[in-house]
Design a protein around this motif. Structure first.
Motif, PDB file in Angstrom:
ATOM      1  N   ASP A   1      39.423  28.553  41.365  1.00 24.32           N
ATOM      2  CA  ASP A   1      38.849  29.674  41.295  1.00 24.32           C
ATOM      3  C   ASP A   1      39.839  30.695  42.004  1.00 24.32           C
ATOM      4  O   ASP A   1      40.743  30.355  42.569  1.00 24.32           O
ATOM      5  CB  ASP A   1      37.402  29.778  41.975  1.00 24.32           C
ATOM      6  CG  ASP A   1      37.665  29.526  43.359  1.00 24.32           C
ATOM      7  OD1 ASP A   1      38.714  29.250  43.838  1.00 24.32           O
ATOM      8  OD2 ASP A   1      36.754  29.773  44.139  1.00 24.32           O
ATOM      9  N   LEU A   2      39.661  32.098  41.802  1.00 31.03           N
ATOM     10  CA  LEU A   2      40.384  33.197  42.205  1.00 31.03           C
ATOM     11  C   LEU A   2      39.300  33.871  43.161  1.00 31.03           C
ATOM     12  O   LEU A   2      38.182  34.329  42.786  1.00 31.03           O
ATOM     13  CB  LEU A   2      40.831  34.031  40.968  1.00 31.03           C
ATOM     14  CG  LEU A   2      41.867  33.421  40.319  1.00 31.03           C
ATOM     15  CD1 LEU A   2      42.116  34.338  39.016  1.00 31.03           C
ATOM     16  CD2 LEU A   2      43.261  32.794  41.060  1.00 31.03           C
ATOM     17  N   ASP A   3      39.820  34.324  44.273  1.00 31.83           N
ATOM     18  CA  ASP A   3      39.236  35.295  45.231  1.00 31.83           C
ATOM     19  C   ASP A   3      39.841  36.518  45.327  1.00 31.83           C
ATOM     20  O   ASP A   3      40.949  36.823  45.313  1.00 31.83           O
ATOM     21  CB  ASP A   3      39.250  34.730  46.636  1.00 31.83           C
ATOM     22  CG  ASP A   3      38.682  33.259  46.901  1.00 31.83           C
ATOM     23  OD1 ASP A   3      37.710  33.138  45.951  1.00 31.83           O
ATOM     24  OD2 ASP A   3      38.858  32.533  47.694  1.00 31.83           O
ATOM     25  N   PHE A   4      39.027  37.623  45.396  1.00 34.85           N
ATOM     26  CA  PHE A   4      39.393  38.952  45.258  1.00 34.85           C
ATOM     27  C   PHE A   4      38.503  39.744  46.489  1.00 34.85           C
ATOM     28  O   PHE A   4      37.277  39.284  46.759  1.00 34.85           O
ATOM     29  CB  PHE A   4      38.984  39.735  43.949  1.00 34.85           C
ATOM     30  CG  PHE A   4      39.795  39.300  42.935  1.00 34.85           C
ATOM     31  CD1 PHE A   4      41.186  39.681  42.739  1.00 34.85           C
ATOM     32  CD2 PHE A   4      39.596  38.119  42.110  1.00 34.85           C
ATOM     33  CE1 PHE A   4      41.705  39.343  41.587  1.00 34.85           C
ATOM     34  CE2 PHE A   4      40.172  37.672  41.138  1.00 34.85           C
ATOM     35  CZ  PHE A   4      41.385  38.201  40.739  1.00 34.85           C
ATOM     36  N   ILE A   5      38.852  40.763  47.043  1.00 31.89           N
ATOM     37  CA  ILE A   5      38.142  41.572  47.822  1.00 31.89           C
ATOM     38  C   ILE A   5      38.128  42.862  47.414  1.00 31.89           C
ATOM     39  O   ILE A   5      39.402  43.435  46.849  1.00 31.89           O
ATOM     40  CB  ILE A   5      38.675  41.507  49.275  1.00 31.89           C
ATOM     41  CG1 ILE A   5      37.894  42.328  50.229  1.00 31.89           C
ATOM     42  CG2 ILE A   5      40.124  42.008  49.487  1.00 31.89           C
ATOM     43  CD1 ILE A   5      37.788  41.886  51.612  1.00 31.89           C
ATOM     44  N   VAL A   6      37.047  43.589  47.489  1.00 37.06           N
ATOM     45  CA  VAL A   6      36.920  45.035  46.948  1.00 37.06           C
ATOM     46  C   VAL A   6      36.103  46.010  48.022  1.00 37.06           C
ATOM     47  O   VAL A   6      35.396  45.353  48.687  1.00 37.06           O
ATOM     48  CB  VAL A   6      36.255  45.075  45.698  1.00 37.06           C
ATOM     49  CG1 VAL A   6      34.764  44.597  45.575  1.00 37.06           C
ATOM     50  CG2 VAL A   6      36.348  46.431  44.863  1.00 37.06           C
TER      51      VAL A   6
ATOM     52  N   PRO B   1      50.013  46.451  48.743  1.00 41.44           N
ATOM     53  CA  PRO B   1      49.521  47.020  47.314  1.00 41.44           C
ATOM     54  C   PRO B   1      49.149  45.818  46.687  1.00 41.44           C
ATOM     55  O   PRO B   1      48.448  46.000  45.535  1.00 41.44           O
ATOM     56  CB  PRO B   1      50.573  47.727  46.674  1.00 41.44           C
ATOM     57  CG  PRO B   1      51.873  47.235  47.519  1.00 41.44           C
ATOM     58  CD  PRO B   1      51.551  46.758  48.682  1.00 41.44           C
ATOM     59  N   ASP B   2      49.614  44.553  46.837  1.00 38.32           N
ATOM     60  CA  ASP B   2      49.372  43.524  45.795  1.00 38.32           C
ATOM     61  C   ASP B   2      48.460  42.422  46.451  1.00 38.32           C
ATOM     62  O   ASP B   2      48.018  41.720  45.661  1.00 38.32           O
ATOM     63  CB  ASP B   2      50.915  42.829  45.608  1.00 38.32           C
ATOM     64  CG  ASP B   2      51.728  42.426  46.934  1.00 38.32           C
ATOM     65  OD1 ASP B   2      51.346  42.846  47.961  1.00 38.32           O
ATOM     66  OD2 ASP B   2      52.565  41.791  46.623  1.00 38.32           O
ATOM     67  N   THR B   3      48.259  42.288  47.760  1.00 38.15           N
ATOM     68  CA  THR B   3      47.461  41.276  48.124  1.00 38.15           C
ATOM     69  C   THR B   3      47.262  41.635  49.767  1.00 38.15           C
ATOM     70  O   THR B   3      47.580  42.804  50.276  1.00 38.15           O
ATOM     71  CB  THR B   3      48.215  39.960  48.308  1.00 38.15           C
ATOM     72  OG1 THR B   3      47.406  38.846  48.833  1.00 38.15           O
ATOM     73  CG2 THR B   3      49.601  40.196  49.162  1.00 38.15           C
TER      74      THR B   3
END
Length: 195
Positions: free
Chosen positions: A1-6, A72-74
């Motif tokens: 899976d991939l984790d993102f934050i927004v 900017p990327d992570t």
């Protein structure tokens, strides 16, 4: 899976972007948890995306709203490592991820391209449970290093960086709430069970 934050303000735009790319929201989960976390599945690839809204909440809550735009990327190195260190039952994959971060990123105060020990210490000095989980996992990472199939110099680098983080955590002045909670210790659960 991939984790993102927004950021909360960008949640709707992200939902539209993902749905435009073929991802389907896990509607029941998102309806109940959308203020803090969203899940999306891709019906063809089976890929799951886990989207955290301004904070990473699993075994502990890591406030990240003010860190989303630091790079900017992570996320910065300290925050990436903390997402692994906050796991109470550290599995082999998460342990490998933590070792990889400790191997790749130096420990440097005030540097978002490295692991900032002061950022980690600031959070753990306010929360005994977070501090305790981190100290347990840093000790596990060091004690399990003989299992890691790398050169001795690489093991030494990882151990030294873990030691530097532990030292910063120990040296940070603790809050009154931290000291009171430390008296209770493990007699009361200090972490949440992630769903």
């Amino acid at each position: 899976d991939l984790d993102f934050i927004v950021a909360r303000r960008d949640t709707r735009a992200l939902e539209e972007l993902l749905e435009g790319r073929g991802y389907e929201p896990v509607r029941e989960f998102n309806a109940l948890n959308g203020h803090r976390r969203l899940l999306f599945d891709h019906p063809v690839s089976g890929q799951r995306l886990d989207v955290f809204v301004e904070a990473f909440e699993m075994c502990h809550t890591l406030p990240l709203a003010d860190r989303i735009d630091a790079r900017p990327d992570t996320l910065p190195g300290a925050e990436l490592l903390m997402t692994k260190l906050q796991i109470v039952q550290l599995n082999a994959k998460d342990r490998s991820d933590a070792w990889a971060l400790l191997h790749a990123l130096d420990v440097v105060e005030g540097d978002d391209n490295a692991i900032d020990p002061l950022r980690i210490a600031a959070l753990t000095a306010r929360d005994w449970g977070l501090h305790h989980t981190f100290e347990l996992n840093l000790a596990r990472l060091r004690s399990d290093l003989p299992e890691l199939a790398v050169a001795d110099v690489d093991r030494a680098r990882i151990a030294a960086r873990a030691n530097a983080i532990s030292a910063a955590m120990e040296q940070a002045p603790k809050s009154r709430a931290w000291r009171l909670r430390a008296r209770i210790g493990e007699r009361r659960r200090w972490y949440d069970e992630p769903e």
